[in-house]
Design a protein around this motif. Structure first.
Motif, PDB file in Angstrom:
ATOM      1  N   SER A  93       0.830  -1.212   0.000  1.00 34.05           N
ATOM      2  CA  SER A  93       0.000   0.000   0.000  1.00 34.05           C
ATOM      3  C   SER A  93       0.863   1.260   0.000  1.00 34.05           C
ATOM      4  O   SER A  93       2.084   1.191   0.072  1.00 34.05           O
ATOM      5  CB  SER A  93      -0.899  -0.016   1.235  1.00 34.05           C
ATOM      6  OG  SER A  93      -0.078   0.050   2.400  1.00 34.05           O
ATOM      7  N   GLY A  94       0.233   2.409  -0.028  1.00 31.72           N
ATOM      8  CA  GLY A  94       0.922   3.699   0.139  1.00 31.72           C
ATOM      9  C   GLY A  94       2.042   3.888  -0.864  1.00 31.72           C
ATOM     10  O   GLY A  94       1.802   3.915  -2.075  1.00 31.72           O
ATOM     11  N   PRO A  95       3.299   4.005  -0.371  1.00 29.55           N
ATOM     12  CA  PRO A  95       4.407   4.280  -1.287  1.00 29.55           C
ATOM     13  C   PRO A  95       4.618   3.174  -2.307  1.00 29.55           C
ATOM     14  O   PRO A  95       5.047   3.437  -3.435  1.00 29.55           O
ATOM     15  CB  PRO A  95       5.624   4.409  -0.363  1.00 29.55           C
ATOM     16  CG  PRO A  95       5.214   3.744   0.910  1.00 29.55           C
ATOM     17  CD  PRO A  95       3.737   3.921   1.020  1.00 29.55           C
ATOM     18  N   GLN A 120      -3.748  -2.718   0.532  1.00 25.27           N
ATOM     19  CA  GLN A 120      -4.423  -1.539   1.068  1.00 25.27           C
ATOM     20  C   GLN A 120      -4.641  -1.812   2.561  1.00 25.27           C
ATOM     21  O   GLN A 120      -4.659  -2.968   2.994  1.00 25.27           O
ATOM     22  CB  GLN A 120      -5.767  -1.322   0.333  1.00 25.27           C
ATOM     23  CG  GLN A 120      -6.584  -0.115   0.752  1.00 25.27           C
ATOM     24  CD  GLN A 120      -5.805   1.193   0.662  1.00 25.27           C
ATOM     25  OE1 GLN A 120      -5.029   1.525   1.573  1.00 25.27           O
ATOM     26  NE2 GLN A 120      -5.993   1.940  -0.421  1.00 25.27           N
ATOM     27  N   VAL A 121      -4.774  -0.747   3.330  1.00 21.23           N
ATOM     28  CA  VAL A 121      -5.082  -0.949   4.753  1.00 21.23           C
ATOM     29  C   VAL A 121      -6.444  -1.654   4.854  1.00 21.23           C
ATOM     30  O   VAL A 121      -7.229  -1.658   3.894  1.00 21.23           O
ATOM     31  CB  VAL A 121      -5.097   0.391   5.510  1.00 21.23           C
ATOM     32  CG1 VAL A 121      -3.734   1.066   5.390  1.00 21.23           C
ATOM     33  CG2 VAL A 121      -6.193   1.317   4.988  1.00 21.23           C
ATOM     34  N   GLY A 122      -6.706  -2.264   5.988  1.00 22.32           N
ATOM     35  CA  GLY A 122      -7.963  -2.984   6.162  1.00 22.32           C
ATOM     36  C   GLY A 122      -9.169  -2.082   5.924  1.00 22.32           C
ATOM     37  O   GLY A 122      -9.099  -0.866   6.150  1.00 22.32           O
ATOM     38  N   VAL A 123     -10.264  -2.680   5.470  1.00 20.89           N
ATOM     39  CA  VAL A 123     -11.457  -1.891   5.137  1.00 20.89           C
ATOM     40  C   VAL A 123     -11.864  -0.940   6.283  1.00 20.89           C
ATOM     41  O   VAL A 123     -12.161   0.230   6.026  1.00 20.89           O
ATOM     42  CB  VAL A 123     -12.630  -2.822   4.732  1.00 20.89           C
ATOM     43  CG1 VAL A 123     -13.922  -2.030   4.581  1.00 20.89           C
ATOM     44  CG2 VAL A 123     -12.291  -3.553   3.436  1.00 20.89           C
ATOM     45  N   PHE A 131      -1.438   4.226   8.615  1.00 21.40           N
ATOM     46  CA  PHE A 131      -0.052   4.080   8.189  1.00 21.40           C
ATOM     47  C   PHE A 131      -0.005   3.445   6.790  1.00 21.40           C
ATOM     48  O   PHE A 131      -0.632   2.424   6.550  1.00 21.40           O
ATOM     49  CB  PHE A 131       0.735   3.222   9.175  1.00 21.40           C
ATOM     50  CG  PHE A 131       2.153   2.985   8.748  1.00 21.40           C
ATOM     51  CD1 PHE A 131       3.041   4.056   8.633  1.00 21.40           C
ATOM     52  CD2 PHE A 131       2.597   1.711   8.428  1.00 21.40           C
ATOM     53  CE1 PHE A 131       4.339   3.842   8.217  1.00 21.40           C
ATOM     54  CE2 PHE A 131       3.899   1.499   8.006  1.00 21.40           C
ATOM     55  CZ  PHE A 131       4.779   2.570   7.903  1.00 21.40           C
ATOM     56  N   GLN A 132       0.726   4.026   5.907  1.00 18.41           N
ATOM     57  CA  GLN A 132       0.870   3.588   4.519  1.00 18.41           C
ATOM     58  C   GLN A 132      -0.467   3.486   3.800  1.00 18.41           C
ATOM     59  O   GLN A 132      -0.651   2.661   2.922  1.00 18.41           O
ATOM     60  CB  GLN A 132       1.657   2.273   4.427  1.00 18.41           C
ATOM     61  CG  GLN A 132       3.118   2.461   4.831  1.00 18.41           C
ATOM     62  CD  GLN A 132       4.014   1.289   4.466  1.00 18.41           C
ATOM     63  OE1 GLN A 132       3.560   0.154   4.405  1.00 18.41           O
ATOM     64  NE2 GLN A 132       5.288   1.571   4.245  1.00 18.41           N
ATOM     65  N   GLU A 133      -1.406   4.342   4.177  1.00 21.88           N
ATOM     66  CA  GLU A 133      -2.654   4.397   3.424  1.00 21.88           C
ATOM     67  C   GLU A 133      -2.515   5.430   2.305  1.00 21.88           C
ATOM     68  O   GLU A 133      -1.929   6.494   2.509  1.00 21.88           O
ATOM     69  CB  GLU A 133      -3.839   4.799   4.318  1.00 21.88           C
ATOM     70  CG  GLU A 133      -5.161   4.763   3.536  1.00 21.88           C
ATOM     71  CD  GLU A 133      -6.366   5.335   4.289  1.00 21.88           C
ATOM     72  OE1 GLU A 133      -6.237   5.711   5.455  1.00 21.88           O
ATOM     73  OE2 GLU A 133      -7.447   5.393   3.657  1.00 21.88           O
TER      74      GLU A 133
END
Lengths: 606, 171
Positions: A93-95, A120-123, A131-133
């Motif tokens: 996710s994120g970067p 992706q971060v959890g729903v 974090f890292q979203e």
């Protein structure tokens, strides 16, 4: 730990007998197996740990660990372009996801089928700046053909099946599937590929018989015809190239190609005029300017091809076949628009050609056209002068010619990737391709740093082939970390750097447009590429003069492992011929001695 | 493809899309990304069972650009059908406006009288204000709002255009 005892069975089960509860990650991998995926290019991270765990517990799919997510996409693109299969990417996710954006857009502009899975971060955490979203579907929407954020376990299998269908069908392109971590950990039902993948998605592949008939009627009456083919021929599969060669042979018409279409026609074919456009050959551009019937097949009238639009192929009857209806009349108004798969278009043109009455023109007309073309060919617009004294400076064109000749002499199947800039154009001009799918270059987006990861993807797909990245020293530094991937998987990639210590194309434009003010285009503080290669467990070679060139190329080709060859070339060489910005096809610059005053409007163009 | 096609005309682009997250963003992103103008925009679910929504976008462009918009929108994965309706294509286009007028005395009476002439309904009234609801073609709404301006026009909320073809033709 005994890995074998933890293996997951990803093989398809007979309907009704499958009672195993799979995790979302296992469902994902099972769909990938169903879709024929053999290799994933990726990089792990927090949000995709469950997927990497599932990968660890199976043997059906191989994972290639890149050193940067952008490189994963370029590698997947080259894998796709050189095999005709869908390239697959897995990032966190994120970067991890944002790093793929350049690669995705590159695949979008060159119509390359790639499916990218991003964690992706959890729903429950979506929208909380976790974090890292990242809003990955939002960020990648204009860079993909389609994208998904999967929100329910029951959608995992369907979305992934659909993603492959959308990536490879119609005009191919990149599809991203964003996978929240909790859906990968929790149970998810497996389902087969849906019969109607996406009810609103309806690409047209079969051309209309009536428009084919109109096109062929115009072709039969043509006195100065020209085929102008593009990447659509390559994307339609090798069968399209075979059909094209038959059509060119049958009609006896000349054929030119865009950068993306190289290899569809054999470079050595007498009816092939070479590449057209900004750095195309004199004969290709003059023929484009002077033809009376222009038959565009799988090409899209890109600005690098057309030059000044109001002077592009003036007066010709234009036929344009493309699988994407939005390309017809987008840039250049045409007389006959054909929507369909390139191979089907060409096959139907062949059928129509055979079953319609004889040509309405006299054979003498096309013979005169060929006579004119042979006069243009005599200009030898790709010619260059090379001082053959052993201590003489190497001209970059000469280096590529010798590379082509010596690589061809090995008889090995050869794949060439490039970075972006002068070396890319020289490679397109001087390295001949006799087959499709062998030329891997970033055409639409012009992504510096494409070539090295692309070579990784091509070599993974074709372990026994000769894979060469024709590079510039500036571009290749943009993804140089992939030398580590090359070392890890012992990929015998050959990096052939035309080192002129400048961002050559930038320098050339600064010379032509900005009175030689070389603003920031000098490659200062370059690494020692020989030592760099050695530090990445490869072989480093260098040629500084003509006398050393053949030996270095021969050593490079003979070495069984990865090689970086630093070819020190003339610093001031410009890429010719050139249609200066804002000029027409019949106003080419053939060399540095020509009066090269560029119009004020031309300076505004990219 | 000659010059008579080169002057810009107003058009409603009606788009039947899959009712899924991101479909609207995909359509409007295409407009902004490719430099097409959006003068008004409406969107609502129109078929719950088949999960379809309809987007209506009013834009002004040359016929060639309109055809390009149609083709670009049509190739979006969640798009079922697109139609481009100009003055040359028989269609009905309507929008609704809520118009707040703050006025008293003579001006208040004038506002009410004009509203009646336009068949605008007062849907809210206080001692000093009205909210009129008015439905019709865009130019009718424009005319009404212009007339309200000197009478105490305070706020306008418009829906944008919803359009549909005349006769038995369907999208």
């Amino acid at each position: 730990m005994n890995a074998a005892s933890h293996q997951t069975d990803l093989k398809p089960h007979a309907a009704g007998t499958d009672t195993t509860v799979l995790s979302g990650a296992e469902v994902l991998l099972r769909v990938l197996v169903e879709q024929g995926v053999e290799v994933i290019f990726g990089y792990p991270g927090g949000a995709v740990l469950p997927i990497y765990d599932a990968l660890f517990r199976q043997n059906a799919i191989r994972h290639v660990l890149v050193r940067h997510e952008q490189a994963a996409v370029h590698a997947a693109e080259a894998y796709a372009r050189s095999t005709g299969k869908v390239g697959v990417v897995l990032v966190t996710s994120g970067p991890g996801a944002t790093n793929t954006v350049t690669g995705l857009l590159d695949a979008m502009l060159d119509s390359i089928p790639v499916v990218c899975f991003s964690g992706q971060v959890g729903v429950p955490l979506i929208g909380t700046d976790a974090f890292q979203e990242a809003d990955t579907t939002g960020i990648t929407r204009p860079a993909t053909k389609y994208n998904y954020l999967v929100r329910r376990p029951e959608d995992v299998a369907t979305c992934v099946h659909e993603a492959f269908h959308i990536a490879r069908s119609g005009r191919p392109g990149p599809v991203l599937v964003d996978l929240p971590k909790n859906l990968m950990v929790g149970p998810a039902p497996y389902s087969d590929a849906p019969r109607v993948p996406h009810p609103s998605y309806h690409p047209q592949t079969e051309p209309g018989r009536d428009v084919i008939a109109r096109a062929v009627a115009a072709m039969k009456g043509a006195r100065r015809p020209l085929f102008y083919i593009g990447g659509g021929i390559i994307n339609a599969g090798p069968g399209a190239s075979t059909a094209l060669r038959r059509l060119v042979e049958k009609t006896g018409f000349p054929c030119t190609s865009t950068l993306m279409g190289l290899g569809a026609m054999p470079a050595g074919d007498r009816r092939f005029l070479g590449m057209l456009g900004m750095h195309g050959t004199y004969e290709a551009n003059m023929a484009t300017h002077g033809c009376d019937v222009l038959i565009a097949l799988g090409s899209r009238f890109d600005d690098r091809v057309t030059g000044r639009l109001d002077a592009f192929s003036p007066g010709s009857f234009k036929i344009h076949a493309d699988i994407d209806p939005s390309q017809i009349n987008k840039i250049v108004p045409v007389d006959v628009g054909i929507v369909g798969d390139a191979r089907r278009v060409i096959e139907m043109m062949l059928e129509e050609w055979d079953c319609t009455p004889a040509n309405t023109r006299q054979p003498i007309d096309v013979a005169q056209w060929w006579h004119q073309i042979s006069e243009w060919r005599k200009i030898d617009s790709l010619g260059f002068s090379q001082d053959m004294a052993p201590e003489a400076i190497i001209r970059p064109q000469y280096a590529i010619r010798r590379l082509y000749e010596l690589a061809t002499a090995t008889g090995r199947d050869t794949y060439v990737s490039t970075e972006v800039g002068q070396h890319q154009m020289w490679a397109a001009q001087h390295f001949g391709f006799s087959k499709p799918n062998r030329w891997l270059t970033s055409g639409g987006l012009g992504t510096m740093g494409y070539g090295l990861p692309a070579a990784v993807g091509a070599q993974v797909a074709h372990p026994d082939a000769l894979v060469i990245d024709i590079a510039g020293e500036a571009s290749t530094l943009m993804n140089i970390q992939e030398l580590s991937t090359i070392a890890q998987y012992r990929l015998p990639v050959k990096v052939f750097i035309l080192n002129n210590q400048y961002m050559g194309m930038v320098r050339q434009w600064q010379e032509l447009l900005h009175d030689s003010r070389y603003s920031e285009s000098y490659s200062a503080a370059l690494p020692d590429f020989v030592k760099l290669a050695e530090s990445f467990h490869g072989r480093g070679l260098r040629a500084t003069c003509v006398g050393e060139l053949d030996g270095v190329i021969a050593d490079m080709l003979a070495h069984p492992g990865p090689v970086v060859a630093d070819i020190c070339v003339a610093q001031d060489e410009n890429c010719y011929p050139m249609i200066p910005s804002g000029a027409a096809h019949n106003q080419m610059l053939l060399g540095p001695d020509q009066d090269d005053e560029i119009s004020a409007e031309g300076r505004m163009l990219v | 493809m000659t010059t008579q096609q080169e002057s810009p005309v107003s058009a409603v682009i009606s788009i039947q899309v899959e009712n899924e997250s991101g479909a609207l963003a995909r359509v409007i992103g295409l407009f902004s990304g490719r430099g097409y103008n959006i003068e008004s925009l409406t969107v609502a679910a129109v078929d719950e069972t088949r999960r379809q929504s309809r987007i209506n976008i009013v834009t002004t462009a040359t016929p060639r650009v309109l055809e390009q918009i149609r083709a670009q929108v049509d190739r979006l994965v969640p798009v079922y059908r697109v139609s481009v309706m100009t003055a040359a294509d028989p269609h009905v286009a309507r929008e609704m406006a809520l118009v707040k007028v703050i006025a008293s005395g003579e001006r208040r009476a004038d506002a009410l009288r004009i509203a009646q002439a336009f068949r605008a309904h007062p849907v809210d009234a206080s001692a000093t204000s009205f909210v009129f609801e008015l439905t019709g073609a865009t130019d009718k709404l424009d005319a009404f709002i212009d007339l309200m301006r000197p009478l105490g026009l305070a706020e306008v909320s418009r829906t944008g255009v919803a359009a549909i073809a005349r006769g038995a033709a369907i999208l």
